[in-house]
Design a protein around this motif. Structure first.
Motif, mmCIF file in Angstrom:
data_model
loop_
_atom_site.group_PDB
_atom_site.id
_atom_site.type_symbol
_atom_site.label_atom_id
_atom_site.label_comp_id
_atom_site.label_asym_id
_atom_site.label_seq_id
_atom_site.Cartn_x
_atom_site.Cartn_y
_atom_site.Cartn_z
ATOM 1 N N MET A 1 0.861 -1.296 0.071
ATOM 2 C CA MET A 1 0.098 0.064 -0.037
ATOM 3 C C MET A 1 0.917 1.167 -0.002
ATOM 4 O O MET A 1 0.485 2.179 -0.649
ATOM 5 N N SER A 2 2.048 1.268 0.407
ATOM 6 C CA SER A 2 2.915 2.563 0.771
ATOM 7 C C SER A 2 3.435 2.652 -0.488
ATOM 8 O O SER A 2 3.671 3.821 -0.682
ATOM 9 N N TRP A 3 3.800 1.848 -1.487
ATOM 10 C CA TRP A 3 4.247 2.163 -2.509
ATOM 11 C C TRP A 3 3.472 2.838 -3.610
ATOM 12 O O TRP A 3 3.830 3.722 -4.446
ATOM 13 N N ARG A 4 2.286 2.868 -3.509
ATOM 14 C CA ARG A 4 1.263 3.613 -4.280
ATOM 15 C C ARG A 4 1.130 5.110 -3.951
ATOM 16 O O ARG A 4 0.747 5.984 -4.531
ATOM 17 N N LEU A 5 1.616 5.359 -2.567
ATOM 18 C CA LEU A 5 1.625 6.677 -2.257
ATOM 19 C C LEU A 5 3.005 7.457 -2.919
ATOM 20 O O LEU A 5 2.857 8.648 -3.242
ATOM 21 N N TRP A 6 4.056 6.647 -3.338
ATOM 22 C CA TRP A 6 5.149 7.131 -3.624
ATOM 23 C C TRP A 6 5.157 7.295 -5.343
ATOM 24 O O TRP A 6 6.022 7.975 -5.975
ATOM 25 N N LEU A 7 4.169 6.552 -5.961
ATOM 26 C CA LEU A 7 4.163 6.393 -7.402
ATOM 27 C C LEU A 7 3.978 7.745 -8.240
ATOM 28 O O LEU A 7 4.696 8.097 -9.124
#
Length: 175
Positions: A1-7
């Motif tokens: 889930m956290s990687w979607r914030l950085w995308l």
């Protein structure tokens, strides 16, 4: 889930990196024409003024290279290049003109005010020849060899520093 914030940030920084790379690349002002090396398409234009003959593609197949200048009386850069066309003529260049979407009285007025370096001037009322030889605007000058083949294209007005280049291209076209 956290990687979607950085995308979104990653996409944004990738875009910034690409933009920065493009800004550091040298600018290429040379326009690559598809007509270089091609024979002029067939055309037969009526005279733009009564005092001079019109222009036909067959005029370019007599063994002598010449300049083909696409211009118009309503074109401000065409006024700016007029002294350089006179200089080219004085140095032995034969120049053929094609007046684009112009009236005979306007062409005559332009020539009387700014000089007439042309051996012939044709009238291209619908820009058919202009588009057929790959010209995108006015002024534009082509070097055409003695067999009617385009060997060089100069986009824009001819400035003093372009005169030796065009004379050199004419000499190359003699071979």
């Amino acid at each position: 889930m956290s990687w979607r914030l950085w995308l979104p940030f990653l996409v944004f920084f990738a875009f910034l990196g690409l933009a920065a790379y493009q800004l550091t690349q040298p600018r290429d002002d040379f326009v690559k024409s598809a007509m270089i090396g091609e024979v002029l398409p067939y055309f037969d234009l009526p005279p733009a003024v009564s005092e001079q003959p019109g222009v036909a593609s067959a005029d370019f197949a007599d063994g002598r290279p010449r300049l083909l200048n696409i211009w118009a009386s309503w074109c401000l850069p065409c006024i700016a290049e007029a002294p350089q066309l006179e200089q080219l003529k004085e140095q032995g260049a034969e120049i053929v003109g094609i007046a684009i979407r112009d009236k005979p009285e306007d062409v005559a007025r332009f020539l009387s005010q700014h000089g007439n370096p042309y051996a012939r001037i044709g009238r291209d009322d619908l820009s058919e020849v202009q588009l057929g030889i790959g010209s995108s605007g006015v002024p534009e000058t082509f070097v055409v060899d003695g067999s009617g083949r385009i060997t060089y294209q100069h986009v824009g007005d001819i400035r003093p520093e372009h005169v030796p280049i065009l004379l050199g291209e004419l000499r190359k076209a003699e071979r």
